[in-house]
Design a protein around this motif. Structure first.
Motif, PDB file in Angstrom:
ATOM      1  N   LEU A 101      43.790  55.254  55.068  1.00 13.26           N
ATOM      2  CA  LEU A 101      42.776  55.699  54.118  1.00 13.26           C
ATOM      3  C   LEU A 101      43.181  55.375  52.683  1.00 13.26           C
ATOM      4  O   LEU A 101      42.386  54.877  51.894  1.00 13.26           O
ATOM      5  N   TRP A 102      44.441  55.643  52.314  1.00 12.88           N
ATOM      6  CA  TRP A 102      44.860  55.421  50.923  1.00 12.88           C
ATOM      7  C   TRP A 102      44.743  53.946  50.547  1.00 12.88           C
ATOM      8  O   TRP A 102      44.168  53.597  49.517  1.00 12.88           O
ATOM      9  N   SER A 103      45.296  53.073  51.385  1.00  9.27           N
ATOM     10  CA  SER A 103      45.273  51.652  51.038  1.00  9.27           C
ATOM     11  C   SER A 103      43.846  51.112  51.006  1.00  9.27           C
ATOM     12  O   SER A 103      43.503  50.291  50.142  1.00  9.27           O
ATOM     13  N   ASP A 104      42.998  51.564  51.917  1.00 13.30           N
ATOM     14  CA  ASP A 104      41.620  51.072  51.946  1.00 13.30           C
ATOM     15  C   ASP A 104      40.854  51.469  50.694  1.00 13.30           C
ATOM     16  O   ASP A 104      40.074  50.678  50.144  1.00 13.30           O
ATOM     17  N   THR A 105      41.025  52.700  50.254  1.00 13.84           N
ATOM     18  CA  THR A 105      40.228  53.202  49.134  1.00 13.84           C
ATOM     19  C   THR A 105      40.821  52.838  47.782  1.00 13.84           C
ATOM     20  O   THR A 105      40.216  53.149  46.747  1.00 13.84           O
ATOM     21  N   THR A 106      41.978  52.196  47.767  1.00 11.51           N
ATOM     22  CA  THR A 106      42.582  51.795  46.490  1.00 11.51           C
ATOM     23  C   THR A 106      42.765  50.284  46.381  1.00 11.51           C
ATOM     24  O   THR A 106      43.336  49.805  45.401  1.00 11.51           O
ATOM     25  N   THR A 107      42.271  49.515  47.352  1.00 15.69           N
ATOM     26  CA  THR A 107      42.457  48.059  47.368  1.00 15.69           C
ATOM     27  C   THR A 107      41.118  47.366  47.236  1.00 15.69           C
ATOM     28  O   THR A 107      40.235  47.537  48.082  1.00 15.69           O
ATOM     29  N   LEU A 108      40.968  46.591  46.160  1.00 18.07           N
ATOM     30  CA  LEU A 108      39.714  45.909  45.873  1.00 18.07           C
ATOM     31  C   LEU A 108      39.896  44.404  46.060  1.00 18.07           C
ATOM     32  O   LEU A 108      40.632  43.752  45.317  1.00 18.07           O
ATOM     33  N   TYR A 109      39.210  43.853  47.067  1.00 20.72           N
ATOM     34  CA  TYR A 109      39.246  42.414  47.319  1.00 20.72           C
ATOM     35  C   TYR A 109      38.210  41.757  46.405  1.00 20.72           C
ATOM     36  O   TYR A 109      37.013  42.018  46.520  1.00 20.72           O
ATOM     37  N   THR A 110      38.683  40.900  45.511  1.00 16.01           N
ATOM     38  CA  THR A 110      37.869  40.484  44.374  1.00 16.01           C
ATOM     39  C   THR A 110      37.739  38.968  44.285  1.00 16.01           C
ATOM     40  O   THR A 110      38.707  38.237  44.489  1.00 16.01           O
ATOM     41  N   CYS A 111      36.516  38.527  43.956  1.00 17.94           N
ATOM     42  CA  CYS A 111      36.253  37.121  43.685  1.00 17.94           C
ATOM     43  C   CYS A 111      35.549  36.995  42.329  1.00 17.94           C
ATOM     44  O   CYS A 111      34.742  37.868  41.957  1.00 17.94           O
ATOM     45  N   LEU A 112      35.837  35.898  41.627  1.00 16.77           N
ATOM     46  CA  LEU A 112      35.188  35.616  40.358  1.00 16.77           C
ATOM     47  C   LEU A 112      34.226  34.443  40.558  1.00 16.77           C
ATOM     48  O   LEU A 112      34.632  33.357  40.982  1.00 16.77           O
ATOM     49  N   TYR A 113      32.937  34.711  40.280  1.00 16.96           N
ATOM     50  CA  TYR A 113      31.898  33.694  40.458  1.00 16.96           C
ATOM     51  C   TYR A 113      31.493  33.132  39.099  1.00 16.96           C
ATOM     52  O   TYR A 113      31.437  33.860  38.098  1.00 16.96           O
ATOM     53  N   GLN A 114      31.210  31.839  39.064  1.00 18.66           N
ATOM     54  CA  GLN A 114      30.666  31.235  37.853  1.00 18.66           C
ATOM     55  C   GLN A 114      29.153  31.379  37.887  1.00 18.66           C
ATOM     56  O   GLN A 114      28.500  30.943  38.834  1.00 18.66           O
ATOM     57  N   GLY A 115      28.592  32.025  36.900  1.00 15.85           N
ATOM     58  CA  GLY A 115      27.159  32.272  36.871  1.00 15.85           C
ATOM     59  C   GLY A 115      26.857  33.740  36.704  1.00 15.85           C
ATOM     60  O   GLY A 115      27.745  34.573  36.495  1.00 15.85           O
ATOM     61  N   LYS A 116      25.591  34.091  36.830  1.00 13.89           N
ATOM     62  CA  LYS A 116      25.141  35.457  36.567  1.00 13.89           C
ATOM     63  C   LYS A 116      25.253  36.385  37.772  1.00 13.89           C
ATOM     64  O   LYS A 116      25.079  37.593  37.650  1.00 13.89           O
ATOM     65  N   ASP A 117      25.524  35.819  38.960  1.00 19.99           N
ATOM     66  CA  ASP A 117      25.623  36.647  40.154  1.00 19.99           C
ATOM     67  C   ASP A 117      26.468  35.931  41.207  1.00 19.99           C
ATOM     68  O   ASP A 117      27.101  34.908  40.906  1.00 19.99           O
ATOM     69  N   LYS A 118      26.444  36.437  42.438  1.00 23.09           N
ATOM     70  CA  LYS A 118      27.304  35.888  43.490  1.00 23.09           C
ATOM     71  C   LYS A 118      26.761  34.607  44.117  1.00 23.09           C
ATOM     72  O   LYS A 118      27.344  34.093  45.071  1.00 23.09           O
ATOM     73  N   SER A 119      25.671  34.079  43.574  1.00 23.40           N
ATOM     74  CA  SER A 119      25.138  32.827  44.115  1.00 23.40           C
ATOM     75  C   SER A 119      25.900  31.614  43.589  1.00 23.40           C
ATOM     76  O   SER A 119      25.796  30.510  44.142  1.00 23.40           O
ATOM     77  N   GLY A 120      26.701  31.791  42.531  1.00 25.42           N
ATOM     78  CA  GLY A 120      27.447  30.676  41.962  1.00 25.42           C
ATOM     79  C   GLY A 120      28.731  30.388  42.716  1.00 25.42           C
ATOM     80  O   GLY A 120      29.127  31.129  43.635  1.00 25.42           O
ATOM     81  N   PRO A 121      29.434  29.329  42.351  1.00 28.91           N
ATOM     82  CA  PRO A 121      30.689  28.976  43.026  1.00 28.91           C
ATOM     83  C   PRO A 121      31.801  29.969  42.685  1.00 28.91           C
ATOM     84  O   PRO A 121      31.849  30.523  41.585  1.00 28.91           O
ATOM     85  N   ILE A 122      32.719  30.194  43.628  1.00 28.41           N
ATOM     86  CA  ILE A 122      33.881  31.038  43.384  1.00 28.41           C
ATOM     87  C   ILE A 122      34.923  30.228  42.629  1.00 28.41           C
ATOM     88  O   ILE A 122      35.330  29.144  43.057  1.00 28.41           O
ATOM     89  N   VAL A 123      35.374  30.768  41.499  1.00 24.01           N
ATOM     90  CA  VAL A 123      36.346  30.052  40.661  1.00 24.01           C
ATOM     91  C   VAL A 123      37.684  30.779  40.568  1.00 24.01           C
ATOM     92  O   VAL A 123      38.603  30.302  39.909  1.00 24.01           O
TER      93      VAL A 123
END
Length: 736
Positions: free
Chosen positions: A124-146
């Protein structure tokens, strides 16, 4: 006034540009000592709406520190989502997304936390404190991951988060504390569902992942909606399975003794799986039946068409009285509808006609269409007229043995001679003759779309009444028809949307527009007159005011009846009960040793306001149980109910009786109904309904609802035939 809630949260971790996988980004970022920090402010503008909305959507603003781009980069828009459903019903996400700009270029930072129990450990601790993150180019998640990486929340950051909680709009410390407690209980409850129950609780859901289509159609419930749709689709050649929570009752098993299986409990189905499901809410109680045949097992045989005015407002244009007329006729033939023969009217039916005549309403008196088989030679004058030996048996058109009515008064607790045309004697055997499978004692828990998009999975618990245990199971089908009765269907779908998250896109109007159908019973005492409400069919006739001519309200009055079981109980209690003297005195107050023989139970229905709301709540302490609540306010319906009561009083006076309006109404304004309607109403879109005119759920192809829950407002009379006609129409429109 709505209460909002805000808090601040900082997460940081290793992050790398030019990488698309968060784990790889964290690994490379650690090697290069490249970190990203997100300083976010979470805003929940309307806390109650946030908690009740299955998407639990809030807003995110803040700043981002990322050395390749700079520090303190403003992020003025974003979203926050708690426990967002995924394709796996056992996994939800906590979502954090922020939009920002760097050197004139738009970027979108999107991360999620996986909320799922790991069988190998307690995470529970690791799940609720770990954020898997991607950075997209553009205004939303439709852009490429950079870029990608993993951000975490440390113990210090958690302590800082708790200290930043604010409740804008709270007018007192108590109100602020209450809001924080509500949010905390919601959060803790969701985590309890995800981690504690799978690890330490009872395993009540099968964890197998199998998308094999076992049936073409699964029908949940075997009442008027389920039995009819199941039957007609089986006739079309579809492979049909009908899941029923209750038993398959035989005459020998009908409850009679106080120790018999009378009660059903959704909370304890392994222990209590009997005849009657009685649910109590503030100011309202609802009575239902549990068994193969559903509500037909307990209803009073009235099989009457709704009045044309019912369809004037609130219904899609495709459904009118005229369009339903062929289906009304079809269901009437299936249930062999008859009226009480003129040579065998019980005393209460004669009183009804007399009351209508003496009050100037003789033209409003109506004999009721009943789904009952009568013997034209039956007579009240012969010896022991109510004995089973007087019933004439035959094999009906569906191969089932039935008898003729002996006027014993036990309609609502199981006819001992099978004179009532309940669904287990017509539609259900016809369905089985066409290959349908009926599975009693299967209590459905949730419905989940298959990942393949080919249908739905239906999870259930199989009730072992001998061992008093539950066993989880599931079946898959291309189509699912929910016909669990108004209360059962609403609860199931609310749980699928708000508890399990398997059907998160169900309409926001789910649970609204609930109606009691204006049911009310007023007993009246007739001194020196034998009414004998325990004799004859439970209801035989009505005095019709559905035209709104009395006090501007639409209703009708019926003669009520009571099971003859009451006589047996009082007689027995008068001899061997600790309060036996009281019951002996009661016997002397009635004629012919028949309890309550001087009582007329005036009954009836009215067109109420149909403005009740069903919703799912949960306790705020472990184990955080979910429970369906009914918010019911009598204010807008009081006029209709009171008009019905006033007519009860008028009819009683006209015939020499004294109406005894229950204190539950005069003081408490409490009601009880056997005819709940609404909550999953028919509409033209998901903004005003849960299903379309064909009964198909908006946004969920192949998922249907076929019971009283789809009726958008009170009909003011017994609704079974309207439910049946809608089911016939629905089955006709469903393509194989």
């Amino acid at each position: 006034m709505s209460i909002s809630l805000t808090f601040k949260e900082t997460m940081s971790g290793y992050f790398t540009l030019g990488v698309t996988d968060p784990a790889e980004g964290a690994k490379v970022g650690k090697q290069n000592n490249t970190q990203l920090a997100m300083h976010a402010k979470v805003s929940l503008d309307d806390l109650d709406r946030f908690l009740s909305d299955p998407n639990h959507l809030g807003w995110l603003t803040g700043t981002i520190d990322f050395p390749p781009f700079g520090t303190g980069i403003a992020a003025n828009s974003g979203i926050f989502n708690l426990f967002k459903p995924t394709n796996d019903p056992d996994v939800t996400y906590m979502v954090y997304e922020l939009a920002f700009q760097h050197q004139g270029q738009d970027y979108y930072l999107a991360g999620h936390k996986n909320v799922k129990d790991d069988p190998a450990g307690f995470d529970l601790w690791s799940d609720t404190t770990t954020l898997y993150t991607c950075l997209y180019q553009g205004k939303d998640k439709s852009g490429p991951i950079v870029g990608a990486g993993i951000l975490t929340l440390g113990v210090k950051q958690l302590a800082d988060l708790l200290s930043t909680i604010q409740v804008p709009g709270a007018t007192s410390l108590a109100e602020k504390a209450h809001a924080i407690e509500k949010f905390g209980a919601f959060f803790a409850g969701k985590l309890w569902d995800s981690y504690i129950i799978p690890k330490f609780g009872k395993q009540l859901l099968d964890k197998s992942h199998d998308e094999t289509l076992h049936y073409d159609v699964i029908v949940i419930g075997s009442g008027f909606g389920g039995a009819i749709t199941g039957c007609r689709l089986a006739e079309k050649g579809l492979k049909v399975c009908i899941l029923e929570r209750g038993r398959r009752w035989e005459v020998k098993d009908y409850p009679r003794d106080p120790k018999d299986a009378w009660l059903w409990s959704n909370e304890k189905p392994a222990e209590l799986n009997g005849w009657i499901d009685l649910r109590t809410y503030p100011n309202m109680a609802v009575a239902q039946c549990s068994g193969v045949g559903g509500g037909s097992l307990i209803y009073a045989n009235i099989f009457v068409e709704a009045e044309p005015f019912v369809f004037d407002m609130g219904w899609p244009k495709e459904i009118t009285y005229e369009s339903l007329k062929p289906y009304y006729e079809k269901t009437g033939k299936m249930l062999n509808v008859q009226e009480v023969p003129d040579n065998q009217w019980p005393a209460k039916m004669k009183l009804m006609k007399e009351a209508a005549e003496k009050s100037g309403y003789s033209s409003r008196f109506r004999k009721m269409p009943l789904a009952v088989n009568f013997d034209p030679d039956f007579s009240y004058d012969r010896a022991d007229p109510f004995g089973n030996q007087h019933s004439k048996y035959h094999i009906n058109a569906f191969g089932q043995e039935q008898g003729t009515c002996i006027h014993c008064g036990n309609c609502d607790i199981g006819c001992p001679v099978k004179a009532r045309n309940t669904l287990d004697l017509n539609y259900i055997p016809l369905a089985e003759q066409h290959g349908a499978v009926v599975k009693p004692l299967h209590l459905v828990q949730r419905i989940t779309p298959l990942q393949s998009g080919t249908g739905y999975r239906v999870d259930f618990n199989v009730i072992d009444i001998d061992r008093k245990k539950l066993a989880p199971g599931f079946l898959n089908a291309k189509k699912v028809i929910v016909a669990a009765g108004t209360m059962g269907t609403n609860e199931l779908l609310l749980r699928c949307r708000d508890q399990y998250g398997t059907l998160p896109n169900l309409s926001s109007v789910l649970g609204t527009g609930w109606s009691s159908n204006g049911d009310f019973l007023t007993p009246a005492i007739f001194n020196n007159r034998d009414i004998s409400p325990t004799q004859g069919p439970t209801i035989t006739s009505a005095i019709d005011f559905l035209d709104g001519s009395f006090k501007g309200q639409r209703f009708w009055v019926q003669d009520g009846g009571l099971p003859n079981l009451i006589k047996d109980a009082v007689t027995g209690l008068s001899t061997d009960h600790q309060y036996g003297h009281f019951f002996s005195v009661l016997q002397t107050l009635v004629k012919n040793n028949t309890p309550l023989s001087c009582v007329m139970p005036w009954f009836g229905q009215a067109v109420d306001a149909s403005d009740g709301v069903l919703k799912l709540s949960r306790s705020r302490i472990p184990p955080f149980r979910h429970k369906m609540e009914l918010n019911w306010n009598i204010q807008k319906s009081a006029g209709a109910v009171q008009a019905l009561i006033d007519m009860h009083i008028e009819l009683s006076k006209a015939t020499g009786g004294a109406a005894e309006v229950p204190l539950t109404w005069t003081v408490l304004k409490n009601l009880i109904t056997p005819h709940p309607l609404g909550g999953c109403r028919i509409g033209t879109s998901s903004t005003d309904g849960v299903v379309d005119h064909k009964g198909e759920v908006f946004g969920h192809p192949g998922l249907y609802i076929a019971d009283g829950s789809i009726i958008p407002k009170a009909v003011g009379l017994n609704p079974s035939r309207t439910i049946a006609a809608l089911a016939e129409r629905m089955a006709e429109l469903i393509k194989p």
